[in-house]
Write a protein that holds these residues in place. Sequence first.
Motif, short mmCIF file in Angstrom:
data_model
loop_
_atom_site.label_atom_id
_atom_site.label_comp_id
_atom_site.label_asym_id
_atom_site.label_seq_id
_atom_site.Cartn_x
_atom_site.Cartn_y
_atom_site.Cartn_z
N ASP A 1 0.82 -1.21 0.00
CA ASP A 1 0.00 0.00 0.00
C ASP A 1 0.86 1.27 0.00
O ASP A 1 0.42 2.34 0.40
CB ASP A 1 -0.94 0.02 1.21
CG ASP A 1 -0.18 0.03 2.54
OD1 ASP A 1 1.05 -0.21 2.53
OD2 ASP A 1 -0.82 0.30 3.57
N PHE A 2 2.08 1.16 -0.50
CA PHE A 2 2.99 2.31 -0.52
C PHE A 2 2.38 3.48 -1.27
O PHE A 2 1.75 3.32 -2.32
CB PHE A 2 4.32 1.93 -1.19
CG PHE A 2 5.26 3.08 -1.36
CD1 PHE A 2 6.09 3.46 -0.31
CD2 PHE A 2 5.32 3.81 -2.55
CE1 PHE A 2 6.97 4.54 -0.45
CE2 PHE A 2 6.18 4.87 -2.69
CZ PHE A 2 7.01 5.24 -1.65
N ASN A 3 2.56 4.67 -0.71
CA ASN A 3 2.05 5.90 -1.32
C ASN A 3 3.14 6.96 -1.23
O ASN A 3 3.63 7.27 -0.15
CB ASN A 3 0.79 6.37 -0.58
CG ASN A 3 0.25 7.68 -1.11
OD1 ASN A 3 0.72 8.74 -0.73
ND2 ASN A 3 -0.76 7.59 -1.96
N TRP A 4 3.52 7.51 -2.38
CA TRP A 4 4.60 8.49 -2.40
C TRP A 4 4.28 9.71 -1.53
O TRP A 4 5.14 10.17 -0.77
CB TRP A 4 4.89 8.96 -3.83
CG TRP A 4 5.90 8.14 -4.56
CD1 TRP A 4 5.70 7.35 -5.66
CD2 TRP A 4 7.31 8.01 -4.24
NE1 TRP A 4 6.87 6.75 -6.06
CE2 TRP A 4 7.88 7.14 -5.21
CE3 TRP A 4 8.13 8.54 -3.25
CZ2 TRP A 4 9.24 6.80 -5.20
CZ3 TRP A 4 9.48 8.21 -3.22
CH2 TRP A 4 10.02 7.34 -4.20
N ASN A 5 3.11 10.26 -1.64
CA ASN A 5 2.76 11.47 -0.88
C ASN A 5 2.88 11.23 0.62
O ASN A 5 3.43 12.06 1.35
CB ASN A 5 1.34 11.93 -1.23
CG ASN A 5 1.25 12.39 -2.69
OD1 ASN A 5 2.24 12.48 -3.39
ND2 ASN A 5 0.04 12.70 -3.12
N ARG A 6 2.36 10.09 1.06
CA ARG A 6 2.42 9.77 2.48
C ARG A 6 3.86 9.56 2.93
O ARG A 6 4.29 10.04 3.99
CB ARG A 6 1.58 8.52 2.77
CG ARG A 6 1.48 8.16 4.26
CD ARG A 6 0.47 7.04 4.49
NE ARG A 6 0.84 5.81 3.80
CZ ARG A 6 0.12 5.25 2.84
NH1 ARG A 6 -1.00 5.82 2.43
NH2 ARG A 6 0.50 4.12 2.27
N TRP A 7 4.64 8.83 2.10
CA TRP A 7 6.02 8.55 2.47
C TRP A 7 6.87 9.82 2.52
O TRP A 7 7.66 10.03 3.45
CB TRP A 7 6.63 7.56 1.47
CG TRP A 7 8.04 7.16 1.81
CD1 TRP A 7 8.43 6.16 2.66
CD2 TRP A 7 9.24 7.77 1.34
NE1 TRP A 7 9.80 6.09 2.73
CE2 TRP A 7 10.33 7.08 1.92
CE3 TRP A 7 9.52 8.82 0.47
CZ2 TRP A 7 11.66 7.41 1.67
CZ3 TRP A 7 10.84 9.16 0.21
CH2 TRP A 7 11.89 8.46 0.82
#
Length: 377
Positions: A367-373
């Motif tokens: 569930d990787f998300n660039w914005n969150r990371w």
Amino acid sequence: MNNCTILLTKLLDVIDRNFLKGLIDKYNSDYKVHKLTTEVHLLYLLYFHLTKKESLEDFICDLENNNQLNRTLPKISKSQLSRKNESRPHEIFFEIFQHLFDKLNANKGLQETLKEIGFVKILDSSTISLCLSLFPWAKFRSTKGGIKLHTLYDLNTNAPENIIISDAIIHDKEIFDNLTFNPSYTYLFDRAYIKYQKFDEFIDNDIYFVTRAKSNTKIEIIRFLDLNAKDKEANVILDADIMLGDHTSKTRMKQEIRLVKVKTTDRNGNEKTIDILTNRFDLDAHVIAYLYKKRWQIELFFKWIKQHLKIKSFFGQNKNAVLTQIYSAVILFLILKLLEKESEFKGSLLKLTRKIKYSICSVTTNDFNWNRWINSS
């Protein structure tokens, strides 16, 4: 590829998958390829730029000893990678670069500072030196090789829109004559591009320009224009309608343009005057002065990619390898710009680059998300 779960692979999520697949099919670039596919090749290049490896040998050594990296990038020999850089068409990487710029530019309104001015493009070139014995096709001088990056830079996105790479011996005016310019846009460029016939064509086609006069430019003042308080605050000392060129010869414009003189200081603190030429009659003189200063943005771009990406030493020696490496560097720059834009990252682009660089082999979840990371502490 799809089962790889380190951060590096997520960089390709910024590129539309259907576009990338169509591009691979267009160039048939994965025909009979089992290991070094186009996607893997691009990831090699992005990793090389991001980590700024000292050499190809250093990169190959990393591949051989980094088990986390091998989740994505298979071990490969120096000669295999060098040959692929020389043989896989550089046009693939150029088209990915333009695709990413289009994404960055999509649905983007004008910056507040440009709403009065409109769309602005900056044109300039930067030279990269090459060893003539290793790159004989890039002859520049008798003992020196080099290439030029002729770049059209979009001020609204603060990113390159187009880069034409030529031998360094090619004069900027040759590229200037073959570019397409859009009506109602304003183009900023330096003295190397001054050409009176071209300026008349711009005026005939409602194309705007802002440039700087050469020291020997012949200028005939037709009428002086009044300066307002903001002009004077910006150190504008003259605003006038002029004719450019020598009336005793053929080197003369047919139509009037405008001269704005600005008092400024050089890097050593010495006072000097800059003569700015333009066909924008609708803007106050201090806005013209502001526009010319913005030409410096393209110099900052050249400085950034030369300092933080690998475009001074190359994986292969033919022209295709050099172009591939340069366009892949710009691809990484645009990926970073897109991540910065979409995540609304508050730090500098360099800070974002380092955040990704030092986490590039970390394992990601499904569930990787660039914005969150990016915005995580």
